[in-house]
Structures are given as C-alpha cells and as structure tokens.
Design a protein around this motif. Structure first.
Motif, PDB file in Angstrom:
ATOM      1  N   GLY A   1      13.716   1.169 -18.355  1.00  0.00           N
ATOM      2  CA  GLY A   1      14.953   1.689 -17.802  1.00  0.00           C
ATOM      3  C   GLY A   1      15.469   0.838 -16.670  1.00  0.00           C
ATOM      4  N   PRO A   2      16.763   0.963 -16.404  1.00  0.00           N
ATOM      5  CA  PRO A   2      17.366   0.151 -15.352  1.00  0.00           C
ATOM      6  C   PRO A   2      16.763   0.462 -13.981  1.00  0.00           C
ATOM      7  CG  PRO A   2      18.957   1.699 -16.307  1.00  0.00           C
ATOM      8  CD  PRO A   2      17.694   1.845 -17.061  1.00  0.00           C
ATOM      9  N   GLY A   3      16.434  -0.584 -13.264  1.00  0.00           N
ATOM     10  CA  GLY A   3      15.899  -0.424 -11.920  1.00  0.00           C
ATOM     11  C   GLY A   3      14.445   0.000 -11.853  1.00  0.00           C
ATOM     12  N   ALA A   4      13.750   0.041 -12.983  1.00  0.00           N
ATOM     13  CA  ALA A   4      12.368   0.529 -13.004  1.00  0.00           C
ATOM     14  C   ALA A   4      11.438  -0.303 -12.142  1.00  0.00           C
ATOM     15  CB  ALA A   4      11.853   0.583 -14.441  1.00  0.00           C
ATOM     16  N   LEU A   5      11.626  -1.618 -12.116  1.00  0.00           N
ATOM     17  CA  LEU A   5      10.737  -2.477 -11.343  1.00  0.00           C
ATOM     18  C   LEU A   5      11.356  -2.943 -10.026  1.00  0.00           C
ATOM     19  CD1 LEU A   5       9.249  -4.640 -14.225  1.00  0.00           C
ATOM     20  CD2 LEU A   5       8.038  -2.976 -12.827  1.00  0.00           C
TER      21      LEU A   5
ATOM     22  N   GLY B   1      -6.563  -6.767 -20.414  1.00  0.00           N
ATOM     23  CA  GLY B   1      -7.019  -5.469 -20.900  1.00  0.00           C
ATOM     24  C   GLY B   1      -6.708  -4.355 -19.917  1.00  0.00           C
ATOM     25  N   LEU B   2      -5.580  -4.441 -19.241  1.00  0.00           N
ATOM     26  CA  LEU B   2      -5.181  -3.441 -18.247  1.00  0.00           C
ATOM     27  C   LEU B   2      -4.236  -2.418 -18.873  1.00  0.00           C
ATOM     28  CD1 LEU B   2      -4.272  -5.876 -15.316  1.00  0.00           C
ATOM     29  CD2 LEU B   2      -6.384  -4.553 -15.554  1.00  0.00           C
ATOM     30  N   GLU B   3      -4.250  -1.232 -18.328  1.00  0.00           N
ATOM     31  CA  GLU B   3      -3.285  -0.206 -18.715  1.00  0.00           C
ATOM     32  C   GLU B   3      -1.954  -0.517 -18.050  1.00  0.00           C
ATOM     33  OE1 GLU B   3      -3.705   2.460 -20.746  1.00  0.00           O
ATOM     34  OE2 GLU B   3      -5.726   1.728 -21.192  1.00  0.00           O
ATOM     35  N   LEU B   4      -0.862  -0.410 -18.774  1.00  0.00           N
ATOM     36  CA  LEU B   4       0.461  -0.671 -18.202  1.00  0.00           C
ATOM     37  C   LEU B   4       0.796   0.283 -17.063  1.00  0.00           C
ATOM     38  CD1 LEU B   4       2.645  -1.465 -21.341  1.00  0.00           C
ATOM     39  CD2 LEU B   4       1.864  -3.044 -19.572  1.00  0.00           C
ATOM     40  N   SER B   5       0.182   1.445 -17.059  1.00  0.00           N
ATOM     41  CA  SER B   5       0.486   2.452 -16.040  1.00  0.00           C
ATOM     42  C   SER B   5       0.163   1.974 -14.620  1.00  0.00           C
ATOM     43  CB  SER B   5      -0.262   3.746 -16.327  1.00  0.00           C
ATOM     44  OG  SER B   5      -1.665   3.516 -16.303  1.00  0.00           O
ATOM     45  N   ILE B   6      -0.679   0.936 -14.461  1.00  0.00           N
ATOM     46  CA  ILE B   6      -0.984   0.469 -13.099  1.00  0.00           C
ATOM     47  C   ILE B   6       0.238  -0.142 -12.435  1.00  0.00           C
ATOM     48  CG2 ILE B   6      -3.395   0.037 -13.715  1.00  0.00           C
ATOM     49  CD1 ILE B   6      -2.773  -2.990 -13.208  1.00  0.00           C
ATOM     50  N   PHE B   7       1.246  -0.532 -13.237  1.00  0.00           N
ATOM     51  CA  PHE B   7       2.463  -1.138 -12.696  1.00  0.00           C
ATOM     52  C   PHE B   7       3.559  -0.115 -12.434  1.00  0.00           C
ATOM     53  CE2 PHE B   7       0.720  -4.410 -15.719  1.00  0.00           C
ATOM     54  CZ  PHE B   7       0.108  -5.186 -14.747  1.00  0.00           C
TER      55      PHE B   7
ATOM     56  N   GLU C   1       0.833  -1.217   0.000  1.00  0.00           N
ATOM     57  CA  GLU C   1       0.000   0.000   0.000  1.00  0.00           C
ATOM     58  C   GLU C   1       0.863   1.260   0.000  1.00  0.00           C
ATOM     59  OE1 GLU C   1      -4.215  -0.385   2.038  1.00  0.00           O
ATOM     60  OE2 GLU C   1      -2.647  -1.090   3.403  1.00  0.00           O
ATOM     61  N   ARG C   2       1.903   1.269   0.824  1.00  0.00           N
ATOM     62  CA  ARG C   2       2.784   2.444   0.881  1.00  0.00           C
ATOM     63  C   ARG C   2       3.526   2.643  -0.434  1.00  0.00           C
ATOM     64  NH1 ARG C   2       3.536   0.343   6.128  1.00  0.00           N
ATOM     65  NH2 ARG C   2       5.527  -0.642   5.606  1.00  0.00           N
ATOM     66  N   GLN C   3       3.898   1.553  -1.081  1.00  0.00           N
ATOM     67  CA  GLN C   3       4.676   1.641  -2.314  1.00  0.00           C
ATOM     68  C   GLN C   3       3.859   2.127  -3.500  1.00  0.00           C
ATOM     69  OE1 GLN C   3       8.237  -1.526  -1.346  1.00  0.00           O
ATOM     70  NE2 GLN C   3       6.735  -2.149  -2.829  1.00  0.00           N
ATOM     71  N   THR C   4       2.540   2.092  -3.411  1.00  0.00           N
ATOM     72  CA  THR C   4       1.734   2.586  -4.532  1.00  0.00           C
ATOM     73  C   THR C   4       2.029   4.058  -4.803  1.00  0.00           C
ATOM     74  OG1 THR C   4      -0.184   3.104  -3.144  1.00  0.00           O
ATOM     75  CG2 THR C   4      -0.128   0.929  -4.181  1.00  0.00           C
ATOM     76  N   GLU C   5       2.179   4.815  -3.754  1.00  0.00           N
ATOM     77  CA  GLU C   5       2.491   6.238  -3.918  1.00  0.00           C
ATOM     78  C   GLU C   5       3.935   6.421  -4.369  1.00  0.00           C
ATOM     79  OE1 GLU C   5       2.641  10.191  -1.178  1.00  0.00           O
ATOM     80  OE2 GLU C   5       0.919   8.861  -0.920  1.00  0.00           O
ATOM     81  N   GLN C   6       4.833   5.676  -3.744  1.00  0.00           N
ATOM     82  CA  GLN C   6       6.260   5.782  -4.053  1.00  0.00           C
ATOM     83  C   GLN C   6       6.562   5.460  -5.516  1.00  0.00           C
ATOM     84  OE1 GLN C   6       8.698   3.249  -1.599  1.00  0.00           O
ATOM     85  NE2 GLN C   6      10.566   3.734  -2.712  1.00  0.00           N
ATOM     86  N   PHE C   7       5.904   4.431  -6.053  1.00  0.00           N
ATOM     87  CA  PHE C   7       6.212   3.968  -7.408  1.00  0.00           C
ATOM     88  C   PHE C   7       5.150   4.340  -8.443  1.00  0.00           C
ATOM     89  CE2 PHE C   7       8.624   0.906  -4.737  1.00  0.00           C
ATOM     90  CZ  PHE C   7       9.898   1.243  -5.190  1.00  0.00           C
ATOM     91  N   GLY C   8       4.122   5.068  -8.024  1.00  0.00           N
ATOM     92  CA  GLY C   8       3.089   5.502  -8.969  1.00  0.00           C
ATOM     93  C   GLY C   8       2.264   4.353  -9.525  1.00  0.00           C
TER      94      GLY C   8
ATOM     95  N   GLU D   1       0.691  -2.849  -7.843  1.00  0.00           N
ATOM     96  CA  GLU D   1       1.804  -3.101  -6.914  1.00  0.00           C
ATOM     97  C   GLU D   1       1.816  -4.558  -6.466  1.00  0.00           C
ATOM     98  OE1 GLU D   1       5.325  -2.179  -5.163  1.00  0.00           O
ATOM     99  OE2 GLU D   1       4.165  -0.965  -6.559  1.00  0.00           O
ATOM    100  N   LEU D   2       0.644  -5.093  -6.104  1.00  0.00           N
ATOM    101  CA  LEU D   2       0.587  -6.516  -5.730  1.00  0.00           C
ATOM    102  C   LEU D   2       1.050  -7.385  -6.886  1.00  0.00           C
ATOM    103  CD1 LEU D   2      -2.587  -7.376  -3.612  1.00  0.00           C
ATOM    104  CD2 LEU D   2      -0.243  -7.037  -2.870  1.00  0.00           C
TER     105      LEU D   2
END
Length: 176
Positions: free
Chosen positions: A167-171, A156-162, A101-108, A114-115
């Motif tokens: 780029g390096p280190g993105a995930l 059928g999800l938008e990639l932006s939810i992830f 839950e906290r990481q949703t804000e941190q990683f957009g 996030e799950l």
C-alpha cells in the motif's frame, strides 16, 4: 564492494544485524560497481539532531540521513569500474539507533527489521532514488519493498519483521 560499518553507540544491539551484508546485497542489486565504497554509521539522538540541523535545517533527530559522494549517474559513474585502483565512493548513510528503536513499536517491526528498512532507504538515496515528488516516492517505496523481500528470502526471514510493506506509504519513514 567495501562497506565500512561504524558503530560506537549500542554496538551490542547492532552487532546482531548483518549490516554490511545487507548493504552489499542492496548495492549489488542496484548494479553498483564492484569497487563501490559506502559507509554506514549508527548514532544517538543528539548526534542525529546535530546532523539534521546542520545539513537539513531541521530540528530534532530524524531516522536516517544519506550523504552522496560519487553519483551513479555522474560523468565517472559508468567508467570508474574500468579505472584500476580507483574506488567509487558512493557515500555515507547515518542511522539514528534511538529513533529506530522507537519506530519498532510505531511501525510494528523488529529492531533488525527497522534497521533494515532504514538502511535500504538510505542506500537507495545514495543510488539516486528520491521521494520528493509522489511519483518518485512510489518508485522508491516499491524498490525498497522488492529489496526487502529479496533479503528476507535470502536469509529465511519472515516479512513481518519489516512491518507493513503493501500500500501507498507503507515503508515511509522519517521526514518527507
């Protein structure tokens, strides 16, 4: 494939995420045996901190832990599909819901996103991926992104939810 989902913490929040379906998708994409079994558990910060301390010697909660049982590269890994009635116990993935839950804000990300990132990450560890060395991390992160794109396309999800996937280190999540 048999995916056991254990959710005794924030069950109502997690119920909206197709955890077992995503796990089965990842494991099938990784060519795991059809008799593979894995469990996914969702815990609070206190339980994750206890597990992190006990098994990694680290203080505080991390976002995801994986505990491998039968490795795909083990002696039985390639043969267990041929042995009738013998399950292939891949292992356990533990996800800290509060950290997610906290990481949703941190990683957009969204909560489902996030799950999903954490679950894919944990499952790839069970499949033998690691990120200790930089070259291993690049391979693992690339595979995570590929699987998440495939999952998004299938649902059928938008990639932006992830969050950021390029780029390096993105995930990168948790402690590396």
């Amino acid at each position: 494939m048999n995916i056991e989902v254990n959710c005794e913490y924030k069950e109502d929040l997690i119920a909206s995420v197709p955890v077992a379906e995503l796990a089965a998708f990842v494991l099938s994409q990784e060519d795991c045996p059809q008799n593979a079994e894995a469990s996914v558990s969702f815990v609070d910060d206190d339980e994750m901190a206890r597990l992190n301390r006990e098994f990694r010697g680290k203080t505080g909660p991390t976002d995801v832990l994986s505990f491998e049982c039968d490795g795909l590269d083990d002696e039985m890994g390639g043969e267990c599909d041929e042995i009738s009635g013998m399950p292939f116990e891949l292992g356990d993935v533990i996800v800290a819901v509060d950290v997610a839950e906290r990481q949703t804000e941190q990683f957009g990300t969204t909560f489902e996103g996030e799950l999903s990132v954490l679950l894919v990450h944990g499952l790839l560890h069970l499949c033998g991926y690691d990120h200790i060395e930089d070259d291993e991390a690049e391979v693992m992160e690339s595979r995570e992104a590929e699987l998440l794109r495939g999952w998004a396309s299938k649902r059928g999800l938008e990639l932006s939810i992830f969050g950021e996937m390029n780029g390096p280190g993105a995930l990168v999540r948790g402690e590396h």
